[in-house]
Design an enzyme around this catalytic site. Structure first.
Site, PDB file in Angstrom:
ATOM      1  N   THR A 126      -6.304   7.180  -2.991  1.00  0.00           N
ATOM      2  CA  THR A 126      -4.961   7.376  -2.464  1.00  0.00           C
ATOM      3  C   THR A 126      -4.658   6.400  -1.342  1.00  0.00           C
ATOM      4  O   THR A 126      -5.577   5.927  -0.649  1.00  0.00           O
ATOM      5  CB  THR A 126      -4.814   8.817  -1.916  1.00  0.00           C
ATOM      6  OG1 THR A 126      -3.591   8.946  -1.187  1.00  0.00           O
ATOM      7  CG2 THR A 126      -5.962   9.161  -0.978  1.00  0.00           C
ATOM      8  N   TYR A 166      -7.487  15.700   4.060  1.00  0.00           N
ATOM      9  CA  TYR A 166      -7.295  15.109   2.733  1.00  0.00           C
ATOM     10  C   TYR A 166      -7.671  13.626   2.735  1.00  0.00           C
ATOM     11  O   TYR A 166      -8.369  13.149   1.838  1.00  0.00           O
ATOM     12  CB  TYR A 166      -5.828  15.282   2.298  1.00  0.00           C
ATOM     13  CG  TYR A 166      -5.479  14.562   1.023  1.00  0.00           C
ATOM     14  CD1 TYR A 166      -5.908  15.044  -0.211  1.00  0.00           C
ATOM     15  CD2 TYR A 166      -4.701  13.406   1.034  1.00  0.00           C
ATOM     16  CE1 TYR A 166      -5.579  14.388  -1.384  1.00  0.00           C
ATOM     17  CE2 TYR A 166      -4.366  12.752  -0.137  1.00  0.00           C
ATOM     18  CZ  TYR A 166      -4.808  13.241  -1.339  1.00  0.00           C
ATOM     19  OH  TYR A 166      -4.495  12.593  -2.512  1.00  0.00           O
TER      20      TYR A 166
END
Length: 339
Positions: A126, A166
């Protein structure tokens, strides 16, 4: 005939990937615990596309993964998509986030290494591994922010700066996958993805914002914009990501061990406010929205520099935002469970 294992194969990207590879003649294994809302719908749709092996399991179960690779000794490709996907959820449940994203990825790597198989492994990382990018100067315009001095966007040379649980968990997986190529010789590729969107994405407020904006608009729900709404992302239609998966497999000797940014690039950028205006025009209706304070680790601007993946794979996005949104809206209007 080649065999591909897709972890998280009933999710948005996973089910699209499974359908693509089934259509190409691959034997497909879908590995998913079905914890994501509406993943059962995606699984049912996949069953209508053709035959595949479904394994209902959790990426956190290392014994199940080792058993899978011991039994399926001819797996040629692994596409690792199983993950916890929301920053907000990671802040609330950091332990679960770590176990799924970091430990789950290590479990997969170890299952491959210890069974002495040699598949291609594609890992979807990501843009959050680059952090909140607060040191990069941005300029505020009427409807968007833009970089002041980065005309091509963020490249892979940007230093890592994990921000939020995250970011840490996906970043840990990112680095483990990269290292297992260097240390153990696994054929791995890390894709640091920007915003992916398309059919079979049941977006919610915390994740999958393009699909969520369309879903909320169709249902006449209020959309909450966190921050000014001028935050900008480059967006990539799902089919273009699948093209990249195929290109990696075809050119693995060129890109194994590499980390590559992937996104829509400079030709597919949009702000939150701009997207709402586009959806309003496409639906012919006014959308209700309101503002709240920015959320933790939200990047004001993230645009992928995709020159490296273009160079190594000859890949570039084909579906622009206008066409991609049309396809997404058409698909979402047919989803009776949502309405």
């Amino acid at each position: 005939m080649s065999k591909v294992l897709i972890t998280g194969g009933a999710g948005f990207i996973g089910c699209n990937a499974a359908a693509r590879f089934m259509g190409k003649g691959y034997n497909v294994i879908v590995f998913d615990n079905l914890s994501r809302n509406n993943s059962d719908l995606n699984l049912q749709w996949l069953k209508e596309q053709g035959k595949f092996l479904f394994i209902k399991e959790d990426i956190r179960n290392h014994k199940a993964l080792k058993r899978l690779f011991s039994e399926q000794k001819d797996i040629d490709v692994v596409i690792h998509l199983a993950s916890q996907v929301a920053v907000t959820t990671s802040i609330t449940y950091p332990h679960d986030d770590f176990e799924i994203n970091a430990l789950g990825t290590l479990n997969l790597l170890e299952a491959i290494r210890t069974t002495k198989l040699d598949p291609i492994l594609i890992y979807t990382s990501t843009n959050k591994v680059y952090g909140s990018l607060e040191d990069i100067e941005v300029v505020e315009e009427d409807t968007r922010y833009k970089y002041k001095d980065l005309p091509n966007g963020i490249s892979e040379e940007r230093g890592l700066d994990f921000d939020s649980p995250y970011g840490c968990s996906k970043g840990a997986g990112d680095q483990y996958v990269k290292d297992y190529s260097k240390t153990y010789g696994l054929k791995t590729v890390v894709l640091r993805a920007s915003c992916i969107y398309g059919p079979h994405q049941f977006g919610v407020e915390d994740q999958g914002w393009i699909a969520w904006f369309v879903i909320a608009s169709l249902m006449d729900k209020n959309i909450i914009i966190y921050g000014s709404g001028k935050q900008v992302r480059d967006v990539l239609y799902i089919n273009d990501l699948l093209d990249a998966f195929e290109s990696i497999i075809m050119k693995i000797e060129t890109v194994k061990g590499h980390v590559l940014n992937i996104g829509g690039g400079l030709n597919n950028i949009v702000s939150l406010k701009e997207l709402i205006s586009i959806i309003e025009r496409k639906l012919g209706k006014k959308i209700n929205y309101s503002y709240r304070e920015s959320r933790h680790s939200d990047q004001l601007v993230y645009i992928s520099d995709i020159s490296r993946i273009e160079k190594h794979l000859g890949w570039k996005p084909k579906v622009d935002l206008n066409e991609g949104l049309n396809r997404l809206i058409t698909w979402l209007k047919k989803q009776e469970r949502l309405f």
